[in-house]
Design a protein around this motif. Structure first.
Motif, PDB file in Angstrom:
ATOM      1  N   PRO A  27      23.721 -38.577  11.187  1.00 36.28           N
ATOM      2  CA  PRO A  27      23.760 -39.150  12.538  1.00 36.28           C
ATOM      3  C   PRO A  27      24.380 -40.543  12.600  1.00 36.28           C
ATOM      4  CG  PRO A  27      21.519 -39.158  11.692  1.00 36.28           C
ATOM      5  CD  PRO A  27      22.361 -38.382  10.711  1.00 36.28           C
ATOM      6  N   ALA A  28      24.280 -41.314  11.519  1.00 37.98           N
ATOM      7  CA  ALA A  28      24.822 -42.679  11.537  1.00 37.98           C
ATOM      8  C   ALA A  28      26.323 -42.678  11.791  1.00 37.98           C
ATOM      9  CB  ALA A  28      24.496 -43.388  10.226  1.00 37.98           C
ATOM     10  N   SER A  29      27.058 -41.755  11.199  1.00 35.38           N
ATOM     11  CA  SER A  29      28.499 -41.734  11.436  1.00 35.38           C
ATOM     12  C   SER A  29      28.877 -40.892  12.653  1.00 35.38           C
ATOM     13  CB  SER A  29      29.253 -41.230  10.201  1.00 35.38           C
ATOM     14  OG  SER A  29      28.959 -39.887   9.946  1.00 35.38           O
ATOM     15  N   ARG A  30      28.152 -39.805  12.916  1.00 33.28           N
ATOM     16  CA  ARG A  30      28.483 -38.935  14.064  1.00 33.28           C
ATOM     17  C   ARG A  30      28.282 -39.654  15.396  1.00 33.28           C
ATOM     18  NH1 ARG A  30      31.120 -35.329  11.459  1.00 33.28           N
ATOM     19  NH2 ARG A  30      29.962 -33.985  10.044  1.00 33.28           N
ATOM     20  N   PHE A  31      27.278 -40.564  15.459  1.00 29.50           N
ATOM     21  CA  PHE A  31      26.943 -41.233  16.721  1.00 29.50           C
ATOM     22  C   PHE A  31      27.173 -42.747  16.648  1.00 29.50           C
ATOM     23  CE2 PHE A  31      24.176 -37.420  16.497  1.00 29.50           C
ATOM     24  CZ  PHE A  31      24.723 -36.729  17.560  1.00 29.50           C
ATOM     25  N   ALA A  32      28.053 -43.189  15.771  1.00 29.53           N
ATOM     26  CA  ALA A  32      28.347 -44.620  15.630  1.00 29.53           C
ATOM     27  C   ALA A  32      29.085 -45.131  16.870  1.00 29.53           C
ATOM     28  CB  ALA A  32      29.201 -44.850  14.395  1.00 29.53           C
ATOM     29  N   PRO A  33      28.820 -46.379  17.270  1.00 28.11           N
ATOM     30  CA  PRO A  33      29.562 -46.954  18.393  1.00 28.11           C
ATOM     31  C   PRO A  33      31.071 -46.856  18.159  1.00 28.11           C
ATOM     32  CG  PRO A  33      27.703 -48.341  17.845  1.00 28.11           C
ATOM     33  CD  PRO A  33      27.788 -47.294  16.766  1.00 28.11           C
ATOM     34  N   ALA A  54      26.825 -47.601  22.306  1.00 30.85           N
ATOM     35  CA  ALA A  54      25.679 -48.130  21.562  1.00 30.85           C
ATOM     36  C   ALA A  54      24.777 -46.971  21.156  1.00 30.85           C
ATOM     37  CB  ALA A  54      24.896 -49.126  22.416  1.00 30.85           C
ATOM     38  N   ALA A  55      24.126 -47.145  20.011  1.00 32.64           N
ATOM     39  CA  ALA A  55      23.173 -46.153  19.519  1.00 32.64           C
ATOM     40  C   ALA A  55      21.992 -46.910  18.933  1.00 32.64           C
ATOM     41  CB  ALA A  55      23.819 -45.265  18.461  1.00 32.64           C
TER      42      ALA A  55
END
Length: 172
Positions: A27-33, A54-55
């Motif tokens: 999720p850190a890279s898939r939903f990164a700003p 933003a995430a």
């Protein structure tokens, strides 16, 4: 083939944030700003691209702000939206015990004795674990728990199972 990496569960607050149920191992890279997300809108609404501005995590859930969503009404309209990636962009890596659903779907299934069972139609993710939904040549559906004791061998060409008594023939 598309893979779902997240689903909008609901809106959060009045500024247009959405709560996302995560369905990816990264999720850190898939939903990164700055990331563009391809979203399949609910109720046949087509597809739209969204840019993450933003995430953040809040109470164990992922909250996203999207450039195209300015207020709560717009966020509410996204409920049920699926965020997708193309399956050709990922692979299961080097771990022989990790698979993506698309890598299993369509594979033939046979017993360890070589008897044909059918083909994997889908992988069900249930609270008790994963289940392979296998369609037999006769068109029936057989549900097989995806655990090492029952599914000892998985290759890119075949899944072999060692079914306990009654799994393949519930009438017996």
């Amino acid at each position: 083939m598309d893979l779902v990496v997240g689903r909008v569960a609901k809106s959060h607050g009045v500024r247009g944030e959405v709560v996302v149920d995560i369905r990816t191992d990264d999720p850190a890279s898939r939903f990164a700003p700055g990331t563009d997300l391809r979203g399949r809108l609910p109720r046949g609404g087509g597809e739209k691209t969204f840019t993450v501005t933003a995430a953040r995590h809040h109470a164990g859930r992922l909250l996203l702000s999207l450039d195209e969503v300015a207020d709560r009404s717009a966020a509410d309209a996204l409920r049920g939206t699926l965020f997708l990636i193309d399956s050709t962009d990922v692979d299961s890596g080097d771990d022989p015990d990790e698979f993506y659903d698309h890598e299993l779907e369509g594979l033939p299934v046979s017993t360890i004795d070589g008897a044909a069972v059918g083909r994997v139609a889908s992988v069900l993710h249930l609270p008790g674990g994963e289940i392979l939904a296998v369609t037999t040549p006769e068109g029936a559906e057989v549900l097989i728990p995806f655990v090492r004791e029952i599914v000892p061998t998985v290759t890119s060409e075949l899944i072999e199972i060692d079914p306990p008594d009654g799994l393949l023939d519930p009438e017996a």
